[in-house]
Design an enzyme around this catalytic site. Sequence first.
Site, PDB file in Angstrom:
ATOM      1  N   GLY A  31       0.827  -1.207   0.000  1.00 28.77           N
ATOM      2  CA  GLY A  31       0.000   0.000   0.000  1.00 28.77           C
ATOM      3  C   GLY A  31       0.857   1.251   0.000  1.00 28.77           C
ATOM      4  O   GLY A  31       1.998   1.240  -0.480  1.00 28.77           O
ATOM      5  N   GLY A  81     -10.449   1.104   7.065  1.00 28.85           N
ATOM      6  CA  GLY A  81     -10.186   2.026   5.961  1.00 28.85           C
ATOM      7  C   GLY A  81      -9.101   3.024   6.310  1.00 28.85           C
ATOM      8  O   GLY A  81      -8.811   3.932   5.541  1.00 28.85           O
ATOM      9  N   ARG A  89     -33.106  -0.455  17.993  1.00 32.62           N
ATOM     10  CA  ARG A  89     -31.936   0.231  18.562  1.00 32.62           C
ATOM     11  C   ARG A  89     -31.178   1.014  17.501  1.00 32.62           C
ATOM     12  O   ARG A  89     -31.393   0.835  16.313  1.00 32.62           O
ATOM     13  CB  ARG A  89     -30.961  -0.807  19.115  1.00 32.62           C
ATOM     14  CG  ARG A  89     -31.414  -1.496  20.358  1.00 32.62           C
ATOM     15  CD  ARG A  89     -30.481  -2.666  20.626  1.00 32.62           C
ATOM     16  NE  ARG A  89     -30.756  -3.289  21.901  1.00 32.62           N
ATOM     17  CZ  ARG A  89     -30.388  -4.536  22.194  1.00 32.62           C
ATOM     18  NH1 ARG A  89     -29.765  -5.276  21.302  1.00 32.62           N
ATOM     19  NH2 ARG A  89     -30.657  -5.033  23.375  1.00 32.62           N
ATOM     20  N   ARG A 123     -25.744   0.206  20.255  1.00 32.93           N
ATOM     21  CA  ARG A 123     -24.799  -0.916  20.282  1.00 32.93           C
ATOM     22  C   ARG A 123     -23.722  -0.695  19.220  1.00 32.93           C
ATOM     23  O   ARG A 123     -24.005  -0.144  18.148  1.00 32.93           O
ATOM     24  CB  ARG A 123     -25.514  -2.232  19.975  1.00 32.93           C
ATOM     25  CG  ARG A 123     -26.497  -2.654  21.026  1.00 32.93           C
ATOM     26  CD  ARG A 123     -25.790  -3.169  22.288  1.00 32.93           C
ATOM     27  NE  ARG A 123     -26.734  -3.709  23.240  1.00 32.93           N
ATOM     28  CZ  ARG A 123     -27.368  -3.012  24.186  1.00 32.93           C
ATOM     29  NH1 ARG A 123     -27.159  -1.713  24.300  1.00 32.93           N
ATOM     30  NH2 ARG A 123     -28.204  -3.603  25.017  1.00 32.93           N
ATOM     31  N   ASP A 175      -8.044  -0.526   1.871  1.00 36.60           N
ATOM     32  CA  ASP A 175      -8.433   0.882   2.089  1.00 36.60           C
ATOM     33  C   ASP A 175      -8.702   1.635   0.776  1.00 36.60           C
ATOM     34  O   ASP A 175      -9.309   2.696   0.790  1.00 36.60           O
ATOM     35  CB  ASP A 175      -7.343   1.623   2.870  1.00 36.60           C
ATOM     36  CG  ASP A 175      -7.021   0.959   4.193  1.00 36.60           C
ATOM     37  OD1 ASP A 175      -7.877   0.222   4.705  1.00 36.60           O
ATOM     38  OD2 ASP A 175      -5.905   1.169   4.707  1.00 36.60           O
TER      39      ASP A 175
HETATM   40  O1  F6P Z   1      -4.299  -0.667   5.802  1.00 34.95           O
HETATM   41  C1  F6P Z   1      -5.086  -1.779   5.971  1.00 34.95           C
HETATM   42  C2  F6P Z   1      -5.663  -1.809   7.361  1.00 34.95           C
HETATM   43  O2  F6P Z   1      -6.454  -2.963   7.520  1.00 34.95           O
HETATM   44  C3  F6P Z   1      -6.462  -0.558   7.746  1.00 34.95           C
HETATM   45  O3  F6P Z   1      -7.767  -0.593   7.230  1.00 34.95           O
HETATM   46  C4  F6P Z   1      -6.380  -0.603   9.244  1.00 34.95           C
HETATM   47  O4  F6P Z   1      -6.473   0.688   9.773  1.00 34.95           O
HETATM   48  C5  F6P Z   1      -5.016  -1.163   9.482  1.00 34.95           C
HETATM   49  O5  F6P Z   1      -4.641  -1.856   8.317  1.00 34.95           O
HETATM   50  C6  F6P Z   1      -4.930  -2.101  10.640  1.00 34.95           C
HETATM   51  O6  F6P Z   1      -3.600  -2.385  10.860  1.00 34.95           O
HETATM   52  P1  F6P Z   1      -3.042  -3.579  11.714  1.00 34.95           P
HETATM   53  O7  F6P Z   1      -3.267  -4.835  10.936  1.00 34.95           O
HETATM   54  O8  F6P Z   1      -1.598  -3.274  11.868  1.00 34.95           O
HETATM   55  O9  F6P Z   1      -3.812  -3.604  12.982  1.00 34.95           O
END
Ligand code: F6P
Length: 358
Positions: A112, A180, A172, A276, A137
């Site tokens: 990414g 993301g 609810r 919730r 993302d």
């Molecule tokens: O970049 C991909 C992602 O899944 C994001 O959507 C999320 O914020 C992050 O990685 C989570 O990171 P980690 O796997 O390090 O907890």
Amino acid sequence: MLRIGFLTSGGDCQALNAAMRGVVKVIQNNCEEPYELYGFENGYNGLIYGKFRMLTGHDFSGILTIGGTILGTSRVPFKTIDVPDENGLNKVEAMKQNYYKLQLDCLVMLGGNGSTKTANRLSEEGLNVITLPKTIDNDLWGTDMTFGFQSAVDIATTAIDQIHTTASSHGRVFIVEIMGHKVGWLPLNAGIAGGADIILIPEIPYDIDKVCEAIEERDKRGSRFTIIVVAEGAISKKDAKLSKKEYAKKLEKSKFPSVSYEIADKIAQKTGKEVRVTVPGHVQRGGAPDPYDRVFASRLGAEAGKMILKKEFGYMVAYKNREMTKVPLKEVAGKLKVVDPKSTIIKEAKLLGIKFGD
Ligand code: F6P
């Protein structure tokens, strides 16, 4: 002899294996010289510390439908690559040395944003690099779509669908927190697909009073429940005015595990409703790629394979205006693709009655 190195970097996603398989298929079927395939383990760490294994076509067989990555992955933030490790090792030099030691002709990096920045750095240092746009993302600049995104939209949508029935039974307010990172592509698309009533994304800071108004408005119209999709990076109008440092400090001190819980607390206080929170979390990046991603990642892989054979390096394979293309790494590095609040998809969502809390 053609020698190709592979590495997968950053958070994983669906179709990493499908994309690598795509590259290898092209080489297997079209390369006229002998070739060797090197798989670096656990992302850039494998290249830094020379942890790799030699692979054959067999290793890439039967992996089209398998999630995760056969190479393993890790996060090596771009800002750390120029910081020597605990033994004083210069990481950039180490990566270059390992590349040259193995006499690689190119490195294929699937990653990414941050990972592509590092790939660009290696390209500037003289290595032949091709990257493939990976992330749930969908925030990589230079491509309309990243692989993994559609599969994650499918899973996030299923989560919202499941919540719908229980929300309607109990009347609810349900919040579903969707991943993301700092952009809203995944929550926006899953939110529309799942029929969310309110979607809060980082690109459109929300006003909690507007969110509550929207819930009460639904109440008046006889809808007993409200589904709110909250991006994990959603931010209030008030917090959006803080500096990055101030906001980070606020989050650090917060008693809530994530932004959704803070929003839930405020809604409960202001409306008296039962709220919730559901956080599907990493489920969204897990499991098999959906058919779209299998096709898309295979196509990206095929384009990368073609570029290797043509010796076109220093690019990210991209998908723009429904065409496969390539974008120079130096153009991609360090740029984020965010949702434009004035884009047609936002306007259409608003026409559909979806509220964004603005
Ligand atoms: O970049 C991909 C992602 O899944 C994001 O959507 C999320 O914020 C992050 O990685 C989570 O990171 P980690 O796997 O390090 O907890």
